[in-house]
Design an enzyme around this catalytic site. Structure first.
Site, short mmCIF file in Angstrom:
data_model
loop_
_atom_site.label_atom_id
_atom_site.label_comp_id
_atom_site.label_asym_id
_atom_site.label_seq_id
_atom_site.Cartn_x
_atom_site.Cartn_y
_atom_site.Cartn_z
N ASN A 39 1.02 -1.16 -0.02
CA ASN A 39 -0.04 -0.19 -0.03
C ASN A 39 1.01 1.12 0.02
O ASN A 39 1.68 1.40 1.03
CB ASN A 39 -0.89 -0.16 1.10
CG ASN A 39 -1.80 1.01 1.29
OD1 ASN A 39 -2.46 1.17 2.29
ND2 ASN A 39 -2.12 1.45 0.35
N ASN A 47 -6.30 10.65 0.20
CA ASN A 47 -6.23 9.51 -0.62
C ASN A 47 -5.86 10.11 -2.02
O ASN A 47 -5.77 11.23 -2.37
CB ASN A 47 -8.01 9.25 -0.97
CG ASN A 47 -8.42 8.59 0.45
OD1 ASN A 47 -7.79 7.83 1.06
ND2 ASN A 47 -9.66 9.08 0.92
N CYS A 99 -4.95 5.88 8.23
CA CYS A 99 -4.54 4.89 7.44
C CYS A 99 -3.47 4.20 8.37
O CYS A 99 -2.57 4.67 8.71
CB CYS A 99 -3.79 5.60 6.05
SG CYS A 99 -3.21 4.61 5.12
N GLY A 100 -3.66 2.95 8.42
CA GLY A 100 -2.84 2.09 9.23
C GLY A 100 -1.69 1.46 8.71
O GLY A 100 -0.60 1.57 9.14
N ASN A 101 -1.60 1.47 7.23
CA ASN A 101 -0.48 1.30 6.77
C ASN A 101 0.50 2.63 6.51
O ASN A 101 1.70 2.62 6.79
CB ASN A 101 -0.63 0.74 5.12
CG ASN A 101 -1.15 -0.97 5.26
OD1 ASN A 101 -0.67 -1.51 5.96
ND2 ASN A 101 -1.98 -0.94 4.19
N ASN A 142 -12.15 5.94 10.44
CA ASN A 142 -12.57 5.97 9.25
C ASN A 142 -13.69 4.52 9.06
O ASN A 142 -13.65 3.55 9.67
CB ASN A 142 -11.58 5.86 8.12
CG ASN A 142 -10.86 4.70 8.19
OD1 ASN A 142 -10.71 3.86 9.10
ND2 ASN A 142 -9.88 4.44 7.29
N GLU A 147 -10.85 0.55 -1.42
CA GLU A 147 -10.75 1.62 -0.69
C GLU A 147 -11.33 3.01 -0.92
O GLU A 147 -11.46 3.23 -2.24
CB GLU A 147 -9.05 2.05 -0.21
CG GLU A 147 -8.33 1.21 0.56
CD GLU A 147 -7.04 1.58 0.95
OE1 GLU A 147 -7.17 2.76 1.55
OE2 GLU A 147 -6.07 1.24 0.99
N CYS A 157 -4.76 -2.48 2.95
CA CYS A 157 -5.33 -1.40 3.66
C CYS A 157 -5.10 -1.70 5.20
O CYS A 157 -5.71 -2.53 5.70
CB CYS A 157 -6.94 -1.22 3.37
SG CYS A 157 -7.88 0.20 4.32
N GLY A 158 -4.60 -0.95 6.15
CA GLY A 158 -4.09 -1.27 7.40
C GLY A 158 -5.29 -1.20 8.33
O GLY A 158 -5.82 -2.22 8.97
#
Length: 286
Positions: free
Chosen positions: A23, A84, A93-95, A165, A215, A224-225
């Site tokens: 990602n 985005n 955003c986890g990643n 989110n 996403e 997607c994290g």
């Protein structure tokens, strides 16, 4: 090389490129909030033909320099201003936050170990590790209902999960490889008025799941994290549990997720690939 007006190629903003389980992100160091990051510039940066190519942009800025920072984030904390690929602002955003923390250490802006990172979903504690992996406290994963989507003629019921989110995570026995995610799967706008990230989740063994994701504002991504956490919540729910651990395989690699009564954590790799400067004229015209 110089242009006719005297500007030199490569005199534009500094950038880095990085990814978390593929990602990928463009990182823009901007500590004093001086860059004008318009939707069109984000779109150009993320375009894989006319720009650098990425799923999103991570602007590195002090919270105090950001006009729309949440009141809950202290001014001296480094803030992940995440956009985005379509230019829209995202809460979390986890990643991206793992890559962001890795950059802070790489640039000497933070010491290895635990680092607070500001996001629009609040402050997220992040721990960098010697093996290159990064653990993020993702906050509570809140189930807030059930909904459904469809791909082709097949319907997919799922759970609605809030991780700062919105997500719709659907556990299924369908062939994930056969799903056509080239366009936005439908969703209920009454449940998800600001759009939604949609995960398709398959249980592959004890404590392990596989996921594909569409996403919001991007399209299908390699990972997607926050989606892997939502996938874990959905898998646990399908097993009649509310807490537990899952290994999550995504097209871009593997991460580990732990869901507790109080919070959730995500552990996975964070890679910095390259650094350079954007062309000043390209930036001006983007």
């Amino acid at each position: 090389m110089r242009y006719s007006d005297g500007a030199q190629f490569g005199e534009g903003p500094l950038f880095l490129k990085g990814h978390g389980t593929e990602n990928d992100f463009v990182i823009l160091p901007d500590p004093d909030g001086e860059l004008k990051l318009t939707d069109s510039r984000v779109q150009a940066l993320c375009d894989r033909r006319r720009g650098l190519g990425a799923d999103g942009v991570l602007r590195v800025v002090r919270t105090a320099a950001l006009e729309d920072a949440p009141d809950s984030v202290p001014g001296d904390v480094w803030f992940m201003d995440y956009r985005n690929a379509d230019g829209s602002v995202a809460e979390m955003c986890g990643n991206g936050v793992r890559v962001f923390a890795n950059y802070l250490v790489h640039a000497g802006l933070a010491e290895p170990g635990e680092i607070p990172v500001g996001t629009r979903a609040g402050v997220r504690p992040v721990v960098t590790r010697a093996d290159g992996r990064v653990t993020v406290d993702m906050g509570p994963a809140a189930l807030f209902g059930r909904s459904r989507t469809a791909v082709g003629k097949e319907n997919f019921p799922g759970v609605a999960v809030d991780l700062g989110n919105p997500h719709l995570a659907c556990v299924t026995e369908a062939d994930l490889d056969g799903l056509d995610l080239s366009s936005q799967p439908p969703f209920d706008p009454q449940v998800f008025p600001k759009g939604v990230n949609i995960e398709f989740v398959q249980r592959t063994g004890p404590g392990r799941v596989r996921m594909r994701v569409y996403e919001r504002g991007v399209g299908e991504t390699r990972s997607c994290g926050t989606g892997t956490v939502a996938a874990t919540v959905a898998a646990l729910d399908a097993d009649g549990a509310t807490t537990g651990h899952r290994i999550v395989d995504v097209p871009g690699g593997t991460v580990e997720v732990e869901v507790t009564e109080q919070t959730s954590t995500l552990t996975g790799p964070a890679v910095l690939v390259a650094a350079g400067r954007l062309d000043a004229l390209w930036w001006e015209l983007a």
